[in-house]
Design a protein around this motif. Structure first.
Motif, mmCIF file in Angstrom:
data_model
loop_
_atom_site.group_PDB
_atom_site.id
_atom_site.type_symbol
_atom_site.label_atom_id
_atom_site.label_comp_id
_atom_site.label_asym_id
_atom_site.label_seq_id
_atom_site.Cartn_x
_atom_site.Cartn_y
_atom_site.Cartn_z
ATOM 1 N N GLY A 68 -18.491 37.427 70.881
ATOM 2 C CA GLY A 68 -18.195 38.130 72.130
ATOM 3 C C GLY A 68 -17.893 37.234 73.316
ATOM 4 N N GLU A 69 -17.920 35.934 73.092
ATOM 5 C CA GLU A 69 -17.693 35.010 74.209
ATOM 6 C C GLU A 69 -16.201 34.914 74.549
ATOM 7 N N PHE A 70 -15.899 34.628 75.823
ATOM 8 C CA PHE A 70 -14.519 34.376 76.266
ATOM 9 C C PHE A 70 -14.433 32.893 76.620
ATOM 10 N N VAL A 71 -13.760 32.129 75.762
ATOM 11 C CA VAL A 71 -13.684 30.681 75.947
ATOM 12 C C VAL A 71 -12.252 30.298 76.303
ATOM 13 N N VAL A 72 -12.095 29.464 77.307
ATOM 14 C CA VAL A 72 -10.757 29.028 77.709
ATOM 15 C C VAL A 72 -10.578 27.549 77.399
ATOM 16 N N PHE A 73 -9.503 27.210 76.682
ATOM 17 C CA PHE A 73 -9.100 25.812 76.497
ATOM 18 C C PHE A 73 -8.121 25.483 77.615
ATOM 19 N N VAL A 74 -8.430 24.458 78.396
ATOM 20 C CA VAL A 74 -7.522 24.090 79.477
ATOM 21 C C VAL A 74 -7.292 22.582 79.440
ATOM 22 N N GLY A 75 -6.148 22.168 79.910
ATOM 23 C CA GLY A 75 -5.832 20.743 79.943
ATOM 24 C C GLY A 75 -4.348 20.566 80.154
ATOM 25 N N PRO A 76 -3.921 19.349 80.475
ATOM 26 C CA PRO A 76 -2.504 19.122 80.751
ATOM 27 C C PRO A 76 -1.635 19.301 79.508
ATOM 28 N N SER A 77 -0.349 19.408 79.738
ATOM 29 C CA SER A 77 0.603 19.598 78.652
ATOM 30 C C SER A 77 0.455 18.502 77.596
ATOM 31 N N GLY A 78 0.446 18.915 76.336
ATOM 32 C CA GLY A 78 0.396 17.946 75.240
ATOM 33 C C GLY A 78 -0.999 17.508 74.839
ATOM 34 N N CYS A 79 -2.055 18.100 75.427
ATOM 35 C CA CYS A 79 -3.415 17.632 75.131
ATOM 36 C C CYS A 79 -3.953 18.203 73.818
ATOM 37 N N GLY A 80 -3.232 19.165 73.217
ATOM 38 C CA GLY A 80 -3.646 19.648 71.903
ATOM 39 C C GLY A 80 -4.184 21.078 71.874
ATOM 40 N N LYS A 81 -4.055 21.810 72.983
ATOM 41 C CA LYS A 81 -4.602 23.174 73.067
ATOM 42 C C LYS A 81 -3.991 24.103 72.019
ATOM 43 N N LEU A 112 -10.446 44.065 80.017
ATOM 44 C CA LEU A 112 -10.319 44.439 78.609
ATOM 45 C C LEU A 112 -11.382 43.744 77.778
ATOM 46 N N HIS A 113 -11.613 42.495 78.101
ATOM 47 C CA HIS A 113 -12.627 41.755 77.351
ATOM 48 C C HIS A 113 -14.013 42.358 77.565
ATOM 49 N N HIS A 114 -14.304 42.733 78.805
ATOM 50 C CA HIS A 114 -15.599 43.366 79.079
ATOM 51 C C HIS A 114 -15.749 44.653 78.289
ATOM 52 N N ARG A 115 -14.634 45.366 78.195
ATOM 53 C CA ARG A 115 -14.672 46.659 77.535
ATOM 54 C C ARG A 115 -14.801 46.527 76.025
ATOM 55 N N LEU A 116 -14.022 45.630 75.426
ATOM 56 C CA LEU A 116 -13.993 45.529 73.963
ATOM 57 C C LEU A 116 -15.026 44.539 73.431
ATOM 58 N N GLY A 117 -15.337 43.527 74.237
ATOM 59 C CA GLY A 117 -16.349 42.552 73.835
ATOM 60 C C GLY A 117 -15.965 41.706 72.635
ATOM 61 N N VAL A 118 -14.659 41.555 72.388
ATOM 62 C CA VAL A 118 -14.221 40.778 71.222
ATOM 63 C C VAL A 118 -14.134 39.290 71.591
ATOM 64 N N THR A 119 -14.672 38.453 70.733
ATOM 65 C CA THR A 119 -14.594 37.001 70.907
ATOM 66 C C THR A 119 -13.146 36.596 71.194
ATOM 67 N N THR A 120 -12.947 35.843 72.254
ATOM 68 C CA THR A 120 -11.577 35.489 72.643
ATOM 69 C C THR A 120 -11.474 34.008 72.970
ATOM 70 N N ILE A 121 -10.429 33.374 72.449
ATOM 71 C CA ILE A 121 -10.090 32.020 72.899
ATOM 72 C C ILE A 121 -8.752 32.116 73.592
ATOM 73 N N TYR A 122 -8.708 31.597 74.793
ATOM 74 C CA TYR A 122 -7.552 31.753 75.661
ATOM 75 C C TYR A 122 -7.093 30.366 76.086
ATOM 76 N N VAL A 123 -5.830 30.060 75.841
ATOM 77 C CA VAL A 123 -5.292 28.739 76.178
ATOM 78 C C VAL A 123 -4.461 28.816 77.442
ATOM 79 N N THR A 124 -4.665 27.866 78.340
ATOM 80 C CA THR A 124 -3.849 27.808 79.547
ATOM 81 C C THR A 124 -3.851 26.376 80.066
ATOM 82 N N HIS A 125 -2.825 26.039 80.890
ATOM 83 C CA HIS A 125 -2.939 24.742 81.561
ATOM 84 C C HIS A 125 -3.286 24.965 83.041
ATOM 85 N N ASP A 126 -3.579 26.226 83.368
ATOM 86 C CA ASP A 126 -3.846 26.592 84.752
ATOM 87 C C ASP A 126 -5.351 26.679 84.979
#
Ligand code: ATP
Ligand code: MG
Length: 374
Positions: free
Chosen positions: A29-42, A179-193
């Protein structure tokens, strides 16, 4: 729903090492974000989780099952990409149900799940349209809907908002969080922002050159960055860095910043070391304070309720740190720092300006290792 365990994953392309020993435990149920500059492997890490790329070594467990060698279709996860890849000739309804149909799900179940997801996403009135008759934001919602109807154990999202304009991005970001609060599904979200990371994540994983730099909740990431890279990446405008040797003043470790001696609230063992001092733009104030200095600003930018004052860094305080300025992967020159003044008194912002900071707000880093000094 399921937790995800990544253990010692590496990935190399020929001689290029893209992921170096990536390990992470994600709770159900966790919402985890991978963040980092372009090309870092996300994206590479996300593709390994999805089964679209093979790890060079290491294992991946989803919901307690070892999926390392499992085909993508058997992993019970749904991916949402930056490019939504909707079928142009199918209606929204058919686009959303397509994956289920391919899996042989009965038609009445598909209808019900599509109707349900469309309601959650507020696109029930668009079900009979084709993608070309939708706005960018609506298309992105259809892509989300397609993932939701699968009722997967986890969502993997790779920069799902980067094709949207700034306003819609903020709006859709809030929708995904809701949506995440509502569904509670484990989510991994990638962004460079970093702003997306800060606003959406339960925990942020910040990466650089295939290496995890820090894993922490947004508040900890902001308040206690593990190293100079994290310190510069999280926060906007980014943290200012000033270099100084530490010397002894009556038993107190002291640095010189902007020509002023500043006593550090730190161990005396720092004396003799070269350090980088970090000071966030919002921790510099107009007017006198615990440490006060006078400057001639190079530039003042007015943003209405706040002003960004650009200051020349004295030669002796300039760092060698190559800094990546968060969202734009842009390097900021090290001979300039920014003071962010909230509602300053207009009369105080002239050719000369008095600024101050509180040494309690300083972050200290070893100049060589770039690691935070606790
Ligand atoms: N198939 C491939 N063959 C060789 N190198 C690759 C391949 N796929 C990715 N790479 C390299 O691996 C590195 C990491 O790529 P990845 O797509 O994971 O970065 P990213 O963090 O998602 O960046 P971005 O923010 O730009 O999407 C990059 O240097 C990229 O050029
Ligand atoms: Mg990517």
């Amino acid at each position: 729903m399921a937790g995800i365990r990544i253990e010692h994953v590496t990935k190399t392309y020929g001689s290029l090492s893209v992921l170096k020993d990536f390990s992470l435990d994600i709770a159900d149920g966790e919402f985890v974000v991978f963040v980092g500059p372009s090309g870092c492997g996300k994206s590479t890490m996300l593709k390994i989780l999805a089964g679209l790329e093979e790890a060079s070594s290491g294992t991946v467990h989803i919901g307690g099952r070892d999926v390392t060698d499992m085909a993508p279709g058997d992993r019970d996860i749904a991916m949402v990409f930056q490019n939504y890849a909707l079928y142009p000739h199918l209606t929204v309804r058919k686009n959303m149900g397509f994956g289920l149909k391919m899996r042989g799900t009965p038609a009445d179940v598909i209808d019900q799940r599509v109707a349900n997801a469309a309601k959650i996403l507020g696109i029930d009135h668009l079900l009979d349209r084709r993608p070309k008759a939708l706005s960018g934001g609506q298309r992105q919602r259809v892509a989300l809907g397609r993932a939701i109807v699968r009722e997967p154990q986890a969502f993997l999202m790779d920069e799902p908002l980067s094709n949207l304009d700034a306003k819609l991005r903020v709006h859709t970001r809030a929708e995904i969080s809701a949506l995440h609060h509502r569904l509670g599904v484990t989510t991994i979200y990638v962004t460079h922002d970093q702003i997306e990371a800060m606003t959406m994540a339960d925990r942020i994983v910040i990466m650089k050159d295939g290496l995890i730099q820090q894993i922490a909740d947004p508040d900890t990431m902001f308040r206690r960055p593990a190293n100079l890279f994290v310190a510069g990446f999280i926060g906007s405008p980014g943290m200012n860095f000033l270099r100084s040797p530490v010397f002894d003043r009556a038993g107190v470790p002291t640095v010189r910043l902007f020509g002023r001696e500043v006593a550090l609230q730190a161990s005396a063992s720092l004396v003799g070391r070269d350090i980088v001092v970090g000071l966030r733009p919002e921790h510099i104030a107009a007017g006198a304070g615990p440490v006060t200095f006078e400057v001639q600003p190079r530039l003042v930018e007015s943003l209405g309720s706040e002003k960004y004052v650009y200051l020349d860094v004295p030669e002796e305080n300039r760092t060698q740190v190559a800094r990546i300025e968060n969202s734009d992967d842009e390097e900021r020159p090290t001979d300039t720092i920014i003071a962010r003044l909230i509602n300053p008194d207009e009369r105080a912002i002239g050719k000369h300006i008095t600024l101050s900071f509180d040494p309690a707000h300083l972050h200290l880093f070893d100049a060589k290792t770039e690691i935070a000094i606790q």
